[in-house]
Design a protein around this motif. Structure first.
Motif, PDB file in Angstrom:
ATOM      1  N   PHE A  85      19.121  46.757  76.572  1.00  0.00           N
ATOM      2  CA  PHE A  85      18.757  48.164  76.720  1.00  0.00           C
ATOM      3  C   PHE A  85      17.830  48.275  77.930  1.00  0.00           C
ATOM      4  O   PHE A  85      16.738  47.712  77.916  1.00  0.00           O
ATOM      5  N   THR A  86      18.298  48.971  78.952  1.00  0.00           N
ATOM      6  CA  THR A  86      17.568  49.027  80.210  1.00  0.00           C
ATOM      7  C   THR A  86      17.159  50.454  80.528  1.00  0.00           C
ATOM      8  O   THR A  86      17.957  51.385  80.375  1.00  0.00           O
ATOM      9  N   PHE A  87      15.908  50.602  80.977  1.00  0.00           N
ATOM     10  CA  PHE A  87      15.350  51.918  81.247  1.00  0.00           C
ATOM     11  C   PHE A  87      14.824  51.969  82.681  1.00  0.00           C
ATOM     12  O   PHE A  87      14.077  51.078  83.098  1.00  0.00           O
ATOM     13  N   PRO A  88      15.231  52.994  83.440  1.00  0.00           N
ATOM     14  CA  PRO A  88      14.748  53.082  84.819  1.00  0.00           C
ATOM     15  C   PRO A  88      13.260  53.425  84.857  1.00  0.00           C
ATOM     16  O   PRO A  88      12.763  54.170  84.005  1.00  0.00           O
ATOM     17  N   LEU A  89      12.570  52.846  85.820  1.00  0.00           N
ATOM     18  CA  LEU A  89      11.187  53.213  86.106  1.00  0.00           C
ATOM     19  C   LEU A  89      11.277  54.219  87.237  1.00  0.00           C
ATOM     20  O   LEU A  89      11.707  53.872  88.336  1.00  0.00           O
TER      21      LEU A  89
END
Length: 244
Positions: free
Chosen positions: A120-124
């Motif tokens: 699960f990847t979340f943009p900064l």
């Protein structure tokens, strides 16, 4: 399992608090993310969707987080890169499922040899501009029920990194830990890209593709190939890779 809100609040305060030694910030961010979310590994990277080479690993919780982010650097594909390019979270409850294989075939092929089964990847990001990614990894397949909490954690990590970036150059003009991280991440690769670009009279983007392709075909790391190019043991010419 939902993370207790008081515990989450404490974690967020810990993330954005001033760190006496700024170089310890990446480790603190990763440790806090692990405590806040039901995941087994985490990696924090700086990157631009238009940057040749993908990005720079700032920190990881351990071997798994480091391996997942490094794979994406070497292959030029993966959820962290997609999250930055699209400016939105990438949630993959089963990394071995067909949709993941279709989207990132080389990445999934490499992940099969690890214990990671969900990511699960979340943009900064600041506004519409993404400058990095928070990658969360888990050893069991299944959805992430705490997506809202993860988004809040990602926002806190973004704030902490922006604060650190604002202090990047000290009063004496010396390079900070953030600059050092960018310069020192796979230095042979970045130097080799420039050399191959000159050898082929091509863009740095094309040079990076050629380096990655050779590394993947021969089962070697991008850093190893880069070191060979820098040491002049290998050079690229036309469609052929020649020994020096």
């Amino acid at each position: 399992m939902t993370v207790d809100r008081a515990r989450l609040a404490d974690t967020l305060l810990e993330i954005v608090a001033e760190v006496p030694d700024p170089s310890a910030l990446p480790g603190q961010l990763c440790a806090a993310c692990l405590r806040a979310l039901p995941i087994d590994g985490v990696g924090v990277s700086l990157m631009s969707g238009h940057q040749a080479g993908g990005g720079v690993l700032l920190g990881a919780s351990g071997a798994i987080g480091h391996r997942m982010e490094d794979l994406q650097f070497e292959l030029g594909e993966g959820p962290s890169i997609s999250a930055v390019e699209d400016g939105q979270p990438v949630l993959v409850p089963d990394v071995l499922a067909e949709d993941a294989r279709s989207r990132w075939p080389m990445f999934v092929q490499s992940v099969e040899t690890t214990d990671v089964r969900a990511l699960f990847t979340f943009p900064l990001q600041l506004g519409a501009i993404s400058f990095g990614a928070l990658g969360c990894y888990r050893s069991r397949a299944g959805p992430l029920d705490e997506v809202v909490n993860a988004l809040v954690v990602a926002e806190a990590v973004t704030l902490a990194l922006l604060q650190a970036q604002a202090k990047e150059i000290d009063g004496n003009g010396h390079r900070s830990w953030l600059t050092e991280a960018v310069v020192d991440y796979h230095p042979h690769v970045h130097q080799a890209v420039g050399m191959v670009s000159a050898q082929l009279e091509a863009s740095v983007e094309e040079a990076f593709v050629r380096l990655r392709g050779h590394a993947f075909r021969h089962g070697r790391s991008l850093e190893e190939i880069g070191a060979d190019v820098v040491a002049r043991r290998l050079r690229f010419t036309g469609d052929e890779l020649m020994p020096e």
